[in-house]
Design a protein around this motif. Structure first.
Motif, PDB file in Angstrom:
ATOM      1  N   ILE A  35       1.042  -0.989  -0.041  1.00 39.42           N
ATOM      2  CA  ILE A  35       0.000  -0.294   0.184  1.00 39.42           C
ATOM      3  C   ILE A  35       0.794   1.427  -0.452  1.00 39.42           C
ATOM      4  N   THR A  36       2.038   1.551   0.806  1.00 37.24           N
ATOM      5  CA  THR A  36       2.770   2.659   0.631  1.00 37.24           C
ATOM      6  C   THR A  36       3.622   2.784  -0.690  1.00 37.24           C
ATOM      7  N   GLY A  37       3.593   1.362  -1.323  1.00 37.09           N
ATOM      8  CA  GLY A  37       4.305   1.667  -2.649  1.00 37.09           C
ATOM      9  C   GLY A  37       3.138   2.447  -3.503  1.00 37.09           C
ATOM     10  N   PHE A  38       2.257   1.625  -3.022  1.00 37.58           N
ATOM     11  CA  PHE A  38       0.747   1.980  -4.466  1.00 37.58           C
ATOM     12  C   PHE A  38       1.240   3.754  -3.897  1.00 37.58           C
ATOM     13  N   ILE A  39       1.134   4.454  -3.039  1.00 31.94           N
ATOM     14  CA  ILE A  39       0.529   5.269  -2.559  1.00 31.94           C
ATOM     15  C   ILE A  39       1.741   6.470  -3.344  1.00 31.94           C
ATOM     16  N   ILE A  40       3.087   6.003  -3.119  1.00 27.53           N
ATOM     17  CA  ILE A  40       4.420   6.496  -3.483  1.00 27.53           C
ATOM     18  C   ILE A  40       4.287   6.904  -5.082  1.00 27.53           C
ATOM     19  N   LEU A  41       3.789   5.685  -5.263  1.00 25.40           N
ATOM     20  CA  LEU A  41       3.649   6.064  -7.252  1.00 25.40           C
ATOM     21  C   LEU A  41       2.467   6.812  -7.733  1.00 25.40           C
ATOM     22  N   ILE A  42       1.528   7.011  -6.788  1.00 18.59           N
ATOM     23  CA  ILE A  42       0.550   7.951  -7.394  1.00 18.59           C
ATOM     24  C   ILE A  42       0.800   9.562  -6.731  1.00 18.59           C
ATOM     25  N   ALA A  43       2.463   9.256  -5.799  1.00 16.58           N
ATOM     26  CA  ALA A  43       2.756  10.969  -5.689  1.00 16.58           C
ATOM     27  C   ALA A  43       3.698  11.166  -6.848  1.00 16.58           C
ATOM     28  N   ILE A  44       4.629  10.056  -7.638  1.00 15.14           N
ATOM     29  CA  ILE A  44       5.899  10.210  -8.402  1.00 15.14           C
ATOM     30  C   ILE A  44       4.405  10.608  -9.533  1.00 15.14           C
ATOM     31  N   THR A  45       2.960  10.066  -9.891  1.00  7.87           N
ATOM     32  CA  THR A  45       2.604   9.696 -11.580  1.00  7.87           C
ATOM     33  C   THR A  45       2.062  11.142 -10.943  1.00  7.87           C
ATOM     34  N   ILE A  46       1.823  12.334  -9.615  1.00  9.39           N
ATOM     35  CA  ILE A  46       1.172  13.312  -9.538  1.00  9.39           C
ATOM     36  C   ILE A  46       1.772  14.684 -10.162  1.00  9.39           C
ATOM     37  N   SER A  47       3.325  14.339  -9.785  1.00  3.15           N
ATOM     38  CA  SER A  47       4.485  15.145 -10.419  1.00  3.15           C
ATOM     39  C   SER A  47       4.375  15.281 -12.035  1.00  3.15           C
ATOM     40  N   SER A  48       4.750  13.279 -11.732  1.00  2.00           N
ATOM     41  CA  SER A  48       4.926  13.421 -13.738  1.00  2.00           C
ATOM     42  C   SER A  48       4.878  12.099 -14.312  1.00  2.00           C
ATOM     43  N   TYR A  49       3.351  12.442 -15.133  1.00  2.00           N
ATOM     44  CA  TYR A  49       3.136  10.809 -15.032  1.00  2.00           C
ATOM     45  C   TYR A  49       3.651  10.656 -16.381  1.00  2.00           C
ATOM     46  N   TYR A  50       4.873  10.620 -17.347  1.00  2.00           N
ATOM     47  CA  TYR A  50       6.167   9.795 -17.596  1.00  2.00           C
ATOM     48  C   TYR A  50       6.837   9.073 -16.466  1.00  2.00           C
ATOM     49  N   LEU A  51       7.413   9.859 -15.103  1.00  2.00           N
ATOM     50  CA  LEU A  51       7.876   9.380 -14.414  1.00  2.00           C
ATOM     51  C   LEU A  51       7.246   8.378 -13.281  1.00  2.00           C
ATOM     52  N   PHE A 189      13.498  11.905  -6.947  1.00  2.00           N
ATOM     53  CA  PHE A 189      13.676  13.108  -7.905  1.00  2.00           C
ATOM     54  C   PHE A 189      12.312  13.828  -7.622  1.00  2.00           C
ATOM     55  N   LEU A 190      11.721  14.317  -7.251  1.00  2.00           N
ATOM     56  CA  LEU A 190      10.665  15.256  -6.853  1.00  2.00           C
ATOM     57  C   LEU A 190      10.927  16.496  -5.932  1.00  2.00           C
ATOM     58  N   SER A 191      10.287  17.193  -6.337  1.00  2.00           N
ATOM     59  CA  SER A 191      10.566  18.588  -5.627  1.00  2.00           C
ATOM     60  C   SER A 191       8.788  18.979  -5.602  1.00  2.00           C
ATOM     61  N   ASP A 192       7.803  18.568  -5.414  1.00  2.00           N
ATOM     62  CA  ASP A 192       6.594  19.053  -5.566  1.00  2.00           C
ATOM     63  C   ASP A 192       5.630  18.699  -4.172  1.00  2.00           C
ATOM     64  N   ALA A 193       5.243  19.861  -3.288  1.00  2.00           N
ATOM     65  CA  ALA A 193       4.882  19.735  -2.081  1.00  2.00           C
ATOM     66  C   ALA A 193       3.418  18.910  -1.982  1.00  2.00           C
ATOM     67  N   ILE A 194       2.794  18.275  -2.856  1.00  2.00           N
ATOM     68  CA  ILE A 194       2.000  17.388  -2.779  1.00  2.00           C
ATOM     69  C   ILE A 194       2.559  16.042  -2.638  1.00  2.00           C
ATOM     70  N   SER A 195       3.357  15.862  -4.136  1.00  2.00           N
ATOM     71  CA  SER A 195       4.139  14.483  -3.592  1.00  2.00           C
ATOM     72  C   SER A 195       4.562  14.361  -2.338  1.00  2.00           C
ATOM     73  N   GLY A 196       5.206  15.491  -1.895  1.00  2.00           N
ATOM     74  CA  GLY A 196       6.326  15.337  -0.830  1.00  2.00           C
ATOM     75  C   GLY A 196       4.997  15.038   0.336  1.00  2.00           C
ATOM     76  N   ILE A 197       3.732  15.693   0.370  1.00  2.00           N
ATOM     77  CA  ILE A 197       2.786  14.987   2.039  1.00  2.00           C
ATOM     78  C   ILE A 197       2.248  14.029   1.733  1.00  2.00           C
ATOM     79  N   LEU A 198       2.060  13.005  -0.730  1.00  2.00           N
ATOM     80  CA  LEU A 198       1.414  11.834  -0.430  1.00  2.00           C
ATOM     81  C   LEU A 198       2.397  10.492   0.487  1.00  2.00           C
ATOM     82  N   ILE A 199       4.376  11.313  -0.204  1.00  2.00           N
ATOM     83  CA  ILE A 199       5.152  10.819   0.320  1.00  2.00           C
ATOM     84  C   ILE A 199       4.998  10.069   1.772  1.00  2.00           C
ATOM     85  N   PHE A 200       4.783  11.240   2.567  1.00  2.00           N
ATOM     86  CA  PHE A 200       5.026  11.027   3.768  1.00  2.00           C
ATOM     87  C   PHE A 200       3.409  10.020   5.006  1.00  2.00           C
TER      88      PHE A 200
END
Length: 314
Positions: A35-51, A189-200
């Motif tokens: 589940i943690t991995g899935f949430i992180i994947l969402i965080a990455i995709t929000i920042s950059s869909y191709y990443l 490699f993300l510098s996006d506040a929303i992605s950071g919150i999701l990873i936390f």
């Protein structure tokens, strides 16, 4: 009846493979949780869909290499063959250009799984975790190969710099919120506040202890880099934070003995050390135009985890 059993077996195998792939993403931050991995994947995709696509495909490739290669099922299911592949795929997708970028990134992620297995074998007797060392070495070598191979094109974001003309720029104010959320985001490699919150959130999902240590590690990095006079831009981008977060998680939360009362203190000291080591490695690599990646985390973690073989109470 036999068909039902075969279908159930296939569904179970598919679910296990998908779970292992998500764990390959979560293992980047030393956590085994789909589940943690899935949430992180969402965080990455929000920042950059191709990443996000690269991260998922890289984890799948790493897991697939483990399956085809006949690796131990426990290691595969824990995501241990996937996390170096995830980081390698993302890094190469970011730091390379040209029509072959996707091919090189995905091929690199597959090779990362093979290199992970090799280094796991060589370091087995030491009982020291390999961490992200395979990702670092492989990524550096591929980026350096771009200077001699026309088919591998280096991104313009990585430019070799002459140290004789280097100047430290500490001008400007520091936005602490940027530093807080970018710190954990930079693990991917993300510098996006929303992605950071999701990873936390993803880290806290795996356990409050992991979440609190991540916050402490990030705070330590912010304070240490500020008081040592680090560049404000780098502090706000979280480039001093991510290695500290990974280090305190490794030393204090993951690879520790329950009888070790000093593990939290060791993790704090190790997290502090990542700041000057990050500065040193970044400076060392400037003439080559290479990023420090997670080498400070690896060195500081190995320093404390290795010393515990002689100093078990550390």
């Amino acid at each position: 009846m036999q068909n039902n059993k075969q279908n159930s077996l296939r569904e179970g195998t598919l679910f296990s493979f998908i779970s292992a792939s998500f764990k390959g993403i979560s293992q980047v931050i030393l956590i085994e949780n789909a589940i943690t991995g899935f949430i992180i994947l969402i965080a990455i995709t929000i920042s950059s869909y191709y990443l996000g696509i690269i991260a998922l495909l890289s984890s799948i490739l790493g897991t697939l290499v483990g399956k085809i290669g006949g690796a131990d099922e426990k290691s595969i299911n824990q995501g241990l063959l996937g996390y170096n592949s995830v980081l390698t795929g993302i890094a190469l997708a970011l730091f390379l250009n040209g029509p072959y970028m996707w091919i090189v990134a995905l091929a690199g992620s597959a090779v990362a799984a093979i290199l992970t297995a090799a280094i796991m074998h060589f370091m087995k007797k030491t009982e020291i975790p390999i961490l992200t060392f395979p990702f670092i070495i492989l990524t550096w070598f591929i980026l350096l190969a771009s200077y001699k191979l026309k088919g591998i094109k280096l991104s313009t974001t990585l430019v070799p710099q002459d140290l004789t003309h280097w100047e430290l720029n500490i001008a400007g104010e520091i936005n602490l919120l940027d530093g807080i959320f970018n710190g954990i985001g930079q693990v991917f490699f993300l510098s996006d506040a929303i992605s950071g919150i999701l990873i936390f959130i993803a880290v806290f999902w795996a356990g409050r202890r992991f979440g609190f240590y991540a916050i402490i590690g990030n705070a330590i990095a912010l304070l240490t880099s500020y008081f040592l006079g680090g560049e404000h831009t780098l502090i706000m981008l979280g480039l001093y934070g991510y290695n500290a977060i990974l280090t305190i998680l490794a030393v204090s939360a993951v690879f520790y003995s329950k009888h070790n009362r000093f593990a939290p203190l060791s993790g704090i000291i190790a997290a502090c050390l990542t700041v000057p080591i990050t500065a040193a490695i970044s400076t060392w690599l400037l003439p080559y135009g290479l990023p420090a990646l997670t080498m400070p985390f690896v060195l500081c973690s190995w320093l404390f985890l290795g010393s515990r073989r002689i100093l078990p109470k550390l």
